[in-house]
Motif scaffolding. Structure first.
Motif, PDB file in Angstrom:
ATOM      1  N   ALA A 218      18.529  51.718   4.358  1.00  0.00           N
ATOM      2  CA  ALA A 218      18.583  52.855   5.277  1.00  0.00           C
ATOM      3  C   ALA A 218      19.543  52.582   6.431  1.00  0.00           C
ATOM      4  CB  ALA A 218      17.180  53.158   5.802  1.00  0.00           C
ATOM      5  N   ALA A 219      19.490  51.361   6.992  1.00  0.00           N
ATOM      6  CA  ALA A 219      20.416  51.022   8.086  1.00  0.00           C
ATOM      7  C   ALA A 219      21.862  51.018   7.609  1.00  0.00           C
ATOM      8  CB  ALA A 219      20.041  49.655   8.660  1.00  0.00           C
ATOM      9  N   GLU A 220      22.095  50.517   6.413  1.00  0.00           N
ATOM     10  CA  GLU A 220      23.455  50.511   5.869  1.00  0.00           C
ATOM     11  C   GLU A 220      23.970  51.928   5.653  1.00  0.00           C
ATOM     12  OE1 GLU A 220      25.906  48.584   2.060  1.00  0.00           O
ATOM     13  OE2 GLU A 220      23.734  48.337   2.273  1.00  0.00           O
ATOM     14  N   ASN A 221      23.127  52.805   5.149  1.00  0.00           N
ATOM     15  CA  ASN A 221      23.537  54.203   4.971  1.00  0.00           C
ATOM     16  C   ASN A 221      23.826  54.877   6.305  1.00  0.00           C
ATOM     17  OD1 ASN A 221      23.220  53.962   2.199  1.00  0.00           O
ATOM     18  ND2 ASN A 221      21.092  54.643   2.233  1.00  0.00           N
ATOM     19  N   LYS A 222      23.019  54.554   7.335  1.00  0.00           N
ATOM     20  CA  LYS A 222      23.256  55.135   8.659  1.00  0.00           C
ATOM     21  C   LYS A 222      24.587  54.676   9.225  1.00  0.00           C
ATOM     22  CE  LYS A 222      21.812  57.584  12.153  1.00  0.00           C
ATOM     23  NZ  LYS A 222      21.580  59.038  12.029  1.00  0.00           N
ATOM     24  N   VAL A 223      24.898  53.394   9.080  1.00  0.00           N
ATOM     25  CA  VAL A 223      26.184  52.875   9.563  1.00  0.00           C
ATOM     26  C   VAL A 223      27.339  53.521   8.807  1.00  0.00           C
ATOM     27  CG1 VAL A 223      27.602  50.800   9.736  1.00  0.00           C
ATOM     28  CG2 VAL A 223      25.207  50.708  10.381  1.00  0.00           C
ATOM     29  N   ASN A 224      27.185  53.695   7.511  1.00  0.00           N
ATOM     30  CA  ASN A 224      28.233  54.345   6.725  1.00  0.00           C
ATOM     31  C   ASN A 224      28.439  55.786   7.161  1.00  0.00           C
ATOM     32  OD1 ASN A 224      28.647  52.027   5.208  1.00  0.00           O
ATOM     33  ND2 ASN A 224      27.159  52.612   3.647  1.00  0.00           N
ATOM     34  N   ASP A 225      27.346  56.504   7.468  1.00  0.00           N
ATOM     35  CA  ASP A 225      27.475  57.878   7.938  1.00  0.00           C
ATOM     36  C   ASP A 225      28.191  57.951   9.282  1.00  0.00           C
ATOM     37  OD1 ASP A 225      26.144  58.679   5.669  1.00  0.00           O
ATOM     38  OD2 ASP A 225      24.174  58.811   6.648  1.00  0.00           O
ATOM     39  N   VAL A 226      27.862  57.016  10.187  1.00  0.00           N
ATOM     40  CA  VAL A 226      28.520  57.002  11.504  1.00  0.00           C
ATOM     41  C   VAL A 226      30.013  56.711  11.349  1.00  0.00           C
ATOM     42  CG1 VAL A 226      28.626  55.786  13.712  1.00  0.00           C
ATOM     43  CG2 VAL A 226      26.418  56.408  12.752  1.00  0.00           C
ATOM     44  N   MET A 227      30.351  55.756  10.502  1.00  0.00           N
ATOM     45  CA  MET A 227      31.763  55.436  10.289  1.00  0.00           C
ATOM     46  C   MET A 227      32.506  56.602   9.649  1.00  0.00           C
ATOM     47  SD  MET A 227      32.267  52.504  11.588  1.00  0.00           S
ATOM     48  CE  MET A 227      33.894  52.210  10.919  1.00  0.00           C
ATOM     49  N   ASP A 228      31.864  57.282   8.708  1.00  0.00           N
ATOM     50  CA  ASP A 228      32.502  58.447   8.085  1.00  0.00           C
ATOM     51  C   ASP A 228      32.741  59.560   9.099  1.00  0.00           C
ATOM     52  OD1 ASP A 228      32.487  57.134   5.674  1.00  0.00           O
ATOM     53  OD2 ASP A 228      30.643  58.092   4.968  1.00  0.00           O
ATOM     54  N   SER A 229      31.748  59.809   9.969  1.00  0.00           N
ATOM     55  CA  SER A 229      31.932  60.851  10.990  1.00  0.00           C
ATOM     56  C   SER A 229      33.030  60.468  11.971  1.00  0.00           C
ATOM     57  CB  SER A 229      30.610  61.076  11.728  1.00  0.00           C
ATOM     58  OG  SER A 229      30.198  59.888  12.393  1.00  0.00           O
ATOM     59  N   ALA A 230      33.105  59.163  12.341  1.00  0.00           N
ATOM     60  CA  ALA A 230      34.163  58.726  13.259  1.00  0.00           C
ATOM     61  C   ALA A 230      35.542  58.874  12.618  1.00  0.00           C
ATOM     62  CB  ALA A 230      33.923  57.275  13.671  1.00  0.00           C
ATOM     63  N   LEU A 231      35.656  58.506  11.348  1.00  0.00           N
ATOM     64  CA  LEU A 231      36.938  58.664  10.657  1.00  0.00           C
ATOM     65  C   LEU A 231      37.313  60.136  10.504  1.00  0.00           C
ATOM     66  CD1 LEU A 231      36.585  55.914   7.889  1.00  0.00           C
ATOM     67  CD2 LEU A 231      37.975  55.827   9.959  1.00  0.00           C
ATOM     68  N   ASP A 232      36.327  60.987  10.222  1.00  0.00           N
ATOM     69  CA  ASP A 232      36.605  62.420  10.125  1.00  0.00           C
ATOM     70  C   ASP A 232      37.055  62.986  11.468  1.00  0.00           C
ATOM     71  OD1 ASP A 232      35.895  62.312   7.477  1.00  0.00           O
ATOM     72  OD2 ASP A 232      33.840  63.003   7.802  1.00  0.00           O
ATOM     73  N   LEU A 233      36.423  62.532  12.561  1.00  0.00           N
ATOM     74  CA  LEU A 233      36.815  63.003  13.887  1.00  0.00           C
ATOM     75  C   LEU A 233      38.228  62.552  14.233  1.00  0.00           C
ATOM     76  CD1 LEU A 233      35.974  64.418  16.506  1.00  0.00           C
ATOM     77  CD2 LEU A 233      35.064  62.222  17.307  1.00  0.00           C
ATOM     78  N   GLU A 234      38.537  61.302  13.909  1.00  0.00           N
ATOM     79  CA  GLU A 234      39.895  60.813  14.178  1.00  0.00           C
ATOM     80  C   GLU A 234      40.933  61.574  13.366  1.00  0.00           C
ATOM     81  OE1 GLU A 234      42.422  56.603  13.896  1.00  0.00           O
ATOM     82  OE2 GLU A 234      40.342  56.747  13.206  1.00  0.00           O
ATOM     83  N   GLN A 235      40.630  61.819  12.096  1.00  0.00           N
ATOM     84  CA  GLN A 235      41.562  62.559  11.259  1.00  0.00           C
ATOM     85  C   GLN A 235      41.741  63.984  11.748  1.00  0.00           C
ATOM     86  OE1 GLN A 235      40.431  62.586   7.165  1.00  0.00           O
ATOM     87  NE2 GLN A 235      42.315  63.570   6.437  1.00  0.00           N
ATOM     88  N   SER A 236      40.631  64.612  12.186  1.00  0.00           N
ATOM     89  CA  SER A 236      40.722  65.968  12.708  1.00  0.00           C
ATOM     90  C   SER A 236      41.552  66.012  13.990  1.00  0.00           C
ATOM     91  CB  SER A 236      39.311  66.510  12.971  1.00  0.00           C
ATOM     92  OG  SER A 236      39.368  67.785  13.563  1.00  0.00           O
ATOM     93  N   PHE A 237      41.367  65.015  14.859  1.00  0.00           N
ATOM     94  CA  PHE A 237      42.129  64.982  16.115  1.00  0.00           C
ATOM     95  C   PHE A 237      43.615  64.808  15.860  1.00  0.00           C
ATOM     96  CE2 PHE A 237      43.916  62.566  19.690  1.00  0.00           C
ATOM     97  CZ  PHE A 237      43.662  63.448  20.730  1.00  0.00           C
TER      98      PHE A 237
END
Length: 246
Positions: free
Chosen positions: A99-118
């Protein structure tokens, strides 16, 4: 005398008793079995662990169809119970780690999506090559215009000192960088549409500015025409006066 002692009537009971004693002695009731010396008896070492001999399975009567009674299961040992608890603990830790690994992966995916969107948003603001518009000299011109507005309004109140540089910079941007300003305006409008109140206020302000601009242009045209009429009338009067003086 001898014939009187050994008569048949007296000898018969004695013979019968002797025969019975000889029969008991020769034929005993209990049969004794001796071990066979040819069959060796299996001996176990004294150091082997004691193992109980397996009990033969219970035989069922051919007449009864009921199955044999099941044997009772032995109670778990402390080692078995400890193994079960260790297994549960490992599964609990594994589930939480996943569960912790999935949460970290979700946070990293959202950060990468935000950077790409910016980055994609910033890249979309740049003018196309076909427009021939260049950001570097145009941005410098806009900055110089904003600084000029700040210098002009430095002795005014705080409202003018904040509004004049912004208005002058935006006006210079629309003049020098029209394509970039159009892209920025479209992007701001896209974000404003997420809030209906802000979008409505923007539309009203835009309509008011456009209406004021149209009215100003109309009044300017009227003033120019009036001035032209007055100038024409004055020029005609001067020409008539000059003619009459001659």
């Amino acid at each position: 005398m001898a014939s009187r002692l050994f008569t048949p009537q007296r000898f018969a009971p004695v013979a019968t008793g002797a025969a019975m004693a000889a029969g008991i002695a020769l034929f005993p009731r209990t049969t004794l079995h001796a071990e066979s010396p040819n069959v060796p008896q299996a001996r176990k070492p004294i150091y082997d662990d004691f193992e109980s001999e397996p009990t033969p399975p219970a035989r069922t009567s051919p007449r009864s169809n009921s199955p044999a009674t099941p044997t009772k299961s032995s109670t778990p040992t402390p080692t078995d119970r400890l193994a079960v608890q260790i297994g549960k603990t490992r599964m609990f830790i594994y589930a939480h780690v996943v569960a912790a690994e999935n949460k970290v992966n979700d946070v990293m995916d959202s950060a990468l999506d935000l950077e790409q969107s910016f980055t994609s948003t910033i890249a979309s603001l740049a003018p196309s090559r076909q427009s021939g518009e260049k950001l570097m000299p145009g941005s410098i011109y806009v900055l110089v215009a904003a600084m000029t507005g700040s210098i002009i309004s430095r002795n005014r109140n705080i409202v003018l000192r904040a509004a004049v540089p912004l208005a002058v910079g935006i006006g210079a941007g629309w003049v020098v960088l029209p394509v970039t300003m159009r892209n920025v305006s479209d992007l701001m409008w896209k974000y404003e549409q997420k809030s209906p109140v802000i979008a409505d206020a923007h539309l009203r302000t835009r309509e008011a500015i456009q209406k004021t601009w149209r009215m100003a242009r109309v009044h300017t045209k009227q003033a120019v025409s009036i001035v032209d009429d007055k100038v024409s009338a004055g020029r005609e009067a001067a020409e008539d006066w000059v003619k009459k003086g001659k």
